[in-house]
Design a protein around this motif. Sequence first.
Motif, PDB file in Angstrom:
ATOM      1  N   MET A   1       0.845  -1.193   0.000  1.00 14.51           N
ATOM      2  CA  MET A   1       0.000   0.000   0.000  1.00 14.51           C
ATOM      3  C   MET A   1       0.874   1.234   0.000  1.00 14.51           C
ATOM      4  N   CYS A   2       0.614   2.200  -0.892  1.00 13.42           N
ATOM      5  CA  CYS A   2       1.402   3.411  -0.980  1.00 13.42           C
ATOM      6  C   CYS A   2       1.247   4.221   0.293  1.00 13.42           C
ATOM      7  N   GLU A   3       2.250   5.075   0.570  1.00 16.45           N
ATOM      8  CA  GLU A   3       2.234   5.849   1.795  1.00 16.45           C
ATOM      9  C   GLU A   3       0.980   6.704   1.917  1.00 16.45           C
ATOM     10  N   GLU A   4       0.569   7.362   0.794  1.00 14.42           N
ATOM     11  CA  GLU A   4      -0.575   8.255   0.899  1.00 14.42           C
ATOM     12  C   GLU A   4      -1.888   7.509   1.078  1.00 14.42           C
ATOM     13  N   HIS A   5      -1.871   6.183   0.861  1.00 11.63           N
ATOM     14  CA  HIS A   5      -3.082   5.400   1.047  1.00 11.63           C
ATOM     15  C   HIS A   5      -3.135   4.737   2.412  1.00 11.63           C
ATOM     16  N   ARG A   6      -2.037   4.789   3.164  1.00 13.42           N
ATOM     17  CA  ARG A   6      -1.974   4.027   4.393  1.00 13.42           C
ATOM     18  C   ARG A   6      -2.962   4.583   5.406  1.00 13.42           C
ATOM     19  N   PRO A   7      -3.848   3.739   5.933  1.00  6.73           N
ATOM     20  CA  PRO A   7      -4.821   4.242   6.897  1.00  6.73           C
ATOM     21  C   PRO A   7      -4.157   4.640   8.200  1.00  6.73           C
ATOM     22  N   ILE A   8      -4.688   5.692   8.832  1.00  7.80           N
ATOM     23  CA  ILE A   8      -4.194   6.112  10.124  1.00  7.80           C
ATOM     24  C   ILE A   8      -4.720   5.163  11.180  1.00  7.80           C
ATOM     25  N   GLU A   9      -3.916   4.913  12.180  1.00  6.83           N
ATOM     26  CA  GLU A   9      -4.344   4.053  13.270  1.00  6.83           C
ATOM     27  C   GLU A   9      -5.653   4.563  13.860  1.00  6.83           C
ATOM     28  N   GLY A  10      -6.617   3.661  13.994  1.00  5.59           N
ATOM     29  CA  GLY A  10      -7.906   4.052  14.555  1.00  5.59           C
ATOM     30  C   GLY A  10      -8.939   4.397  13.508  1.00  5.59           C
ATOM     31  N   SER A  11      -8.539   4.410  12.220  1.00 10.95           N
ATOM     32  CA  SER A  11      -9.498   4.703  11.157  1.00 10.95           C
ATOM     33  C   SER A  11      -9.756   3.454  10.358  1.00 10.95           C
ATOM     34  N   TRP A 262     -13.838   7.737  10.762  1.00 11.18           N
ATOM     35  CA  TRP A 262     -13.543   8.403   9.497  1.00 11.18           C
ATOM     36  C   TRP A 262     -12.974   9.799   9.722  1.00 11.18           C
ATOM     37  N   MET A 263     -13.528  10.543  10.668  1.00 11.07           N
ATOM     38  CA  MET A 263     -13.015  11.881  10.942  1.00 11.07           C
ATOM     39  C   MET A 263     -11.609  11.823  11.531  1.00 11.07           C
ATOM     40  N   THR A 264     -11.342  10.825  12.329  1.00 10.68           N
ATOM     41  CA  THR A 264      -9.985  10.630  12.849  1.00 10.68           C
ATOM     42  C   THR A 264      -9.012  10.369  11.700  1.00 10.68           C
ATOM     43  N   VAL A 273     -17.318  12.572  17.292  1.00  7.34           N
ATOM     44  CA  VAL A 273     -18.407  13.244  16.585  1.00  7.34           C
ATOM     45  C   VAL A 273     -19.697  13.049  17.370  1.00  7.34           C
ATOM     46  N   VAL A 274     -20.458  14.132  17.514  1.00  7.55           N
ATOM     47  CA  VAL A 274     -21.714  14.105  18.253  1.00  7.55           C
ATOM     48  C   VAL A 274     -22.814  14.650  17.348  1.00  7.55           C
ATOM     49  N   ARG A 275     -23.984  14.003  17.399  1.00  8.01           N
ATOM     50  CA  ARG A 275     -25.136  14.484  16.640  1.00  8.01           C
ATOM     51  C   ARG A 275     -26.315  14.653  17.576  1.00  8.01           C
ATOM     52  N   HIS A 276     -26.987  15.802  17.446  1.00 12.51           N
ATOM     53  CA  HIS A 276     -28.136  16.070  18.292  1.00 12.51           C
ATOM     54  C   HIS A 276     -29.138  16.924  17.522  1.00 12.51           C
ATOM     55  N   GLY A 277     -30.363  16.424  17.386  1.00 11.41           N
ATOM     56  CA  GLY A 277     -31.406  17.181  16.716  1.00 11.41           C
ATOM     57  C   GLY A 277     -31.079  17.539  15.276  1.00 11.41           C
ATOM     58  N   GLY A 278     -30.364  16.664  14.584  1.00 14.95           N
ATOM     59  CA  GLY A 278     -30.024  16.916  13.190  1.00 14.95           C
ATOM     60  C   GLY A 278     -28.783  17.768  12.993  1.00 14.95           C
ATOM     61  N   ARG A 279     -28.167  18.243  14.083  1.00 19.98           N
ATOM     62  CA  ARG A 279     -26.959  19.056  14.002  1.00 19.98           C
ATOM     63  C   ARG A 279     -25.761  18.243  14.482  1.00 19.98           C
ATOM     64  N   TRP A 280     -24.573  18.648  14.016  1.00 20.22           N
ATOM     65  CA  TRP A 280     -23.352  17.915  14.288  1.00 20.22           C
ATOM     66  C   TRP A 280     -22.377  18.767  15.083  1.00 20.22           C
ATOM     67  N   ALA A 281     -21.489  18.103  15.804  1.00 21.20           N
ATOM     68  CA  ALA A 281     -20.376  18.762  16.478  1.00 21.20           C
ATOM     69  C   ALA A 281     -19.225  17.767  16.548  1.00 21.20           C
ATOM     70  N   ALA A 282     -18.006  18.287  16.635  1.00 22.62           N
ATOM     71  CA  ALA A 282     -16.838  17.424  16.733  1.00 22.62           C
ATOM     72  C   ALA A 282     -15.829  18.060  17.666  1.00 22.62           C
ATOM     73  N   TYR A 283     -15.131  17.212  18.433  1.00 19.91           N
ATOM     74  CA  TYR A 283     -14.046  17.710  19.249  1.00 19.91           C
ATOM     75  C   TYR A 283     -12.925  16.685  19.234  1.00 19.91           C
ATOM     76  N   SER A 284     -11.724  17.163  19.555  1.00 18.81           N
ATOM     77  CA  SER A 284     -10.534  16.337  19.403  1.00 18.81           C
ATOM     78  C   SER A 284      -9.807  16.160  20.710  1.00 18.81           C
ATOM     79  N   GLY A 285      -9.210  14.976  20.873  1.00 19.88           N
ATOM     80  CA  GLY A 285      -8.341  14.719  21.998  1.00 19.88           C
ATOM     81  C   GLY A 285      -6.896  14.930  21.603  1.00 19.88           C
ATOM     82  N   SER A 286      -6.014  14.176  22.167  1.00 20.94           N
ATOM     83  CA  SER A 286      -4.584  14.335  21.872  1.00 20.94           C
ATOM     84  C   SER A 286      -4.273  13.846  20.471  1.00 20.94           C
ATOM     85  N   HIS A 287      -3.178  14.356  19.918  1.00 17.41           N
ATOM     86  CA  HIS A 287      -2.767  13.978  18.567  1.00 17.41           C
ATOM     87  C   HIS A 287      -2.410  12.506  18.514  1.00 17.41           C
TER      88      HIS A 287
END
Length: 290
Positions: A1-11, A262-264, A273-287
Amino acid sequence: MCEEHRPIEGSPDVAEVGTETDGRGGETVVALRDVGVHRHTNSQVILSGIDWTVRAGEHWALLGANGAGKTTLLRLLGALMHPTTGSVEVLGSRLGRVDVRELRARIGHVSTAQRVPQDLDVHGVVLTGHTGTVQPLWRKYDGEVRRRGHELLAELDIKELADRPYGVCSGGQRARVLIARALMAEPALLLLDEPFNALDLPSREDLVEAMQRLADSRPELATVTVTHHLEELSPAVGHTLLLREGRVLAQGPVDDTLTDSWMTGCFGRRITVVRHGGRWAAYSGSHLGS
């Protein structure tokens, strides 16, 4: 698998792309097949192997980190540039085989970077969408055109701004004025390049509500919105395309693509990723990897 195709850990594996359509089977508005864009000066690959279909009535969010290729992809959809490889069809016309000036007239494009005369009143700004010009061509705007301009301002809930100079409008008001301007040409495709840029919370919510009303009142209109924040997506957005390093990481219905994994994988950080009432939000932990 090429480098640019390599999946990130957790995805998920990059090859496991989400379902492309929700089955409505509407008329095809955009069709990209194996599209690549290379910078000729240094052979840099900006986009590679892009396959994407947008159908009438679909509302897409285009997400990815800075430098992922979002702006280039939006320029292809707006017939503002040609691909290096592959084919791009927009509104039934293939780039390279059509007069792009005529094609652009059928595409609505909204960007906060658009040149707009600051001293022109809001109604005049909207009228320029009829001629696709920066400055108004007053002789081209008959009574019907002027009436339509007022109707669009009412539709975007800013009719009281008609006589106000564009330059003194707030950021949220300007965004809705530019959308009204883009709709003057009755486009089948509306492209929005970070329309929420620098908006405060009330202005953002006003624009989200305006986009929802447009989706309800114009069932055949297809939209593609570039944004960095899931909170800016209206409930009408039903599809997402995630770009990573110039390639499609995932695409399909929001339920399949706006997920933690997928977002990771898209942004290289652990994202919830959080969804509530048809709206979305996202927050991040450590890199990842730290």
